[in-house]
Design a protein around this motif. Structure first.
Motif, short mmCIF file in Angstrom:
data_model
loop_
_atom_site.label_atom_id
_atom_site.label_comp_id
_atom_site.label_asym_id
_atom_site.label_seq_id
_atom_site.Cartn_x
_atom_site.Cartn_y
_atom_site.Cartn_z
N THR A 150 -10.06 -26.46 4.45
CA THR A 150 -11.05 -27.16 3.64
C THR A 150 -11.67 -28.33 4.40
N ARG A 195 -17.22 -32.78 -1.13
CA ARG A 195 -17.35 -33.42 -2.44
C ARG A 195 -16.51 -32.74 -3.51
N LYS A 196 -16.33 -31.42 -3.42
CA LYS A 196 -15.62 -30.68 -4.46
C LYS A 196 -14.18 -31.15 -4.64
N ASN A 230 -12.99 -35.36 -11.19
CA ASN A 230 -14.14 -35.21 -12.10
C ASN A 230 -13.89 -35.90 -13.44
N GLY A 280 -16.65 -35.20 -8.15
CA GLY A 280 -16.39 -33.85 -7.64
C GLY A 280 -15.99 -32.87 -8.71
N GLU A 281 -15.18 -31.88 -8.28
CA GLU A 281 -14.72 -30.81 -9.18
C GLU A 281 -13.19 -30.77 -9.25
N VAL A 288 -11.07 -29.90 -6.93
CA VAL A 288 -10.57 -28.69 -6.28
C VAL A 288 -9.63 -29.12 -5.15
#
Length: 196
Positions: free
Chosen positions: A36, A45-46, A50, A59-60, A62
């Protein structure tokens, strides 16, 4: 000229040196990597959290892919700690505390530890959860997110869920003369800052 006795000793010495060289080459160092992000580089960013109540959580959530190789002999389980030493004004934020990872597990897929899993025992992060909790870094200077995998001689089911980082480390390395349960550690650092 060499005598037959000298020649035998030289051949025996060469065989020992060769055997040691092969053994050293076979003993790979304990390393932690991610597909990653690269060690010392920005994370995508993910991976940021969040949380709707924090504007820096963009982000998410992840979790990054993580894998480790060169496992030390005698390892029965692993632990993973993720920390932002610059968080909370330098007081630090413990983003993930996980332990009881069986010795047969040597990787986590991207997103796999963004939720509870039977592959690890969840500790208690600064955010109060037992799974990956991504960065919520304010704008400005990037923070250094340190991921550390620790090889231990602890049975995967030995420790209860919900230990904080400090409680886990106290179990891992009790006061002397009790020996440490750590067999080795490897780490990598990902950077993150809220994009402008």
């Amino acid at each position: 000229m060499f005598s037959q006795h000298d020649l035998r000793n030289m051949i025996a010495a060469a065989a020992i040196v060769l055997a040691l060289a092969v053994a050293v080459r076979a003993a790979d160092p304990f390393t932690l990597t991610s597909t990653t992000f690269k060690d010392g580089q920005m994370m995508p960013r993910k991976v940021a959290n969040n949380l709707s109540n924090n504007p820096n959580c963009v982000g998410e959530n992840v979790s990054p892919q993580l894998s480790w190789t060169g496992v030390p002999d005698g390892t029965k389980s692993f632990a993973i700690l993720m920390e932002d030493p610059e968080g909370r004004g330098g007081a630090g934020v413990h983003h993930w505390v996980a332990y009881g990872i069986p010795a047969s597990v040597t990787s986590f897929a991207e997103g796999e530890v963004s939720k509870p899993s039977d592959k690890y025992v969840g500790g208690k992060s600064t955010q109060g959860v037992g799974y990956f909790s991504g960065p919520c870094t304010p704008p400005g200077t990037p923070h250094h997110y340190t991921f550390v995998v620790i090889a231990t001689d602890l049975d995967p089911k030995e420790l209860p869920a919900g230990l904080t980082r400090e409680e886990f480390l106290a179990k891992l390395a009790p006061p002397a003369p009790t020996p440490s349960h750590a067999k080795g550690a490897a780490g990598l650092v990902g950077l993150f800052v809220k994009p402008q």
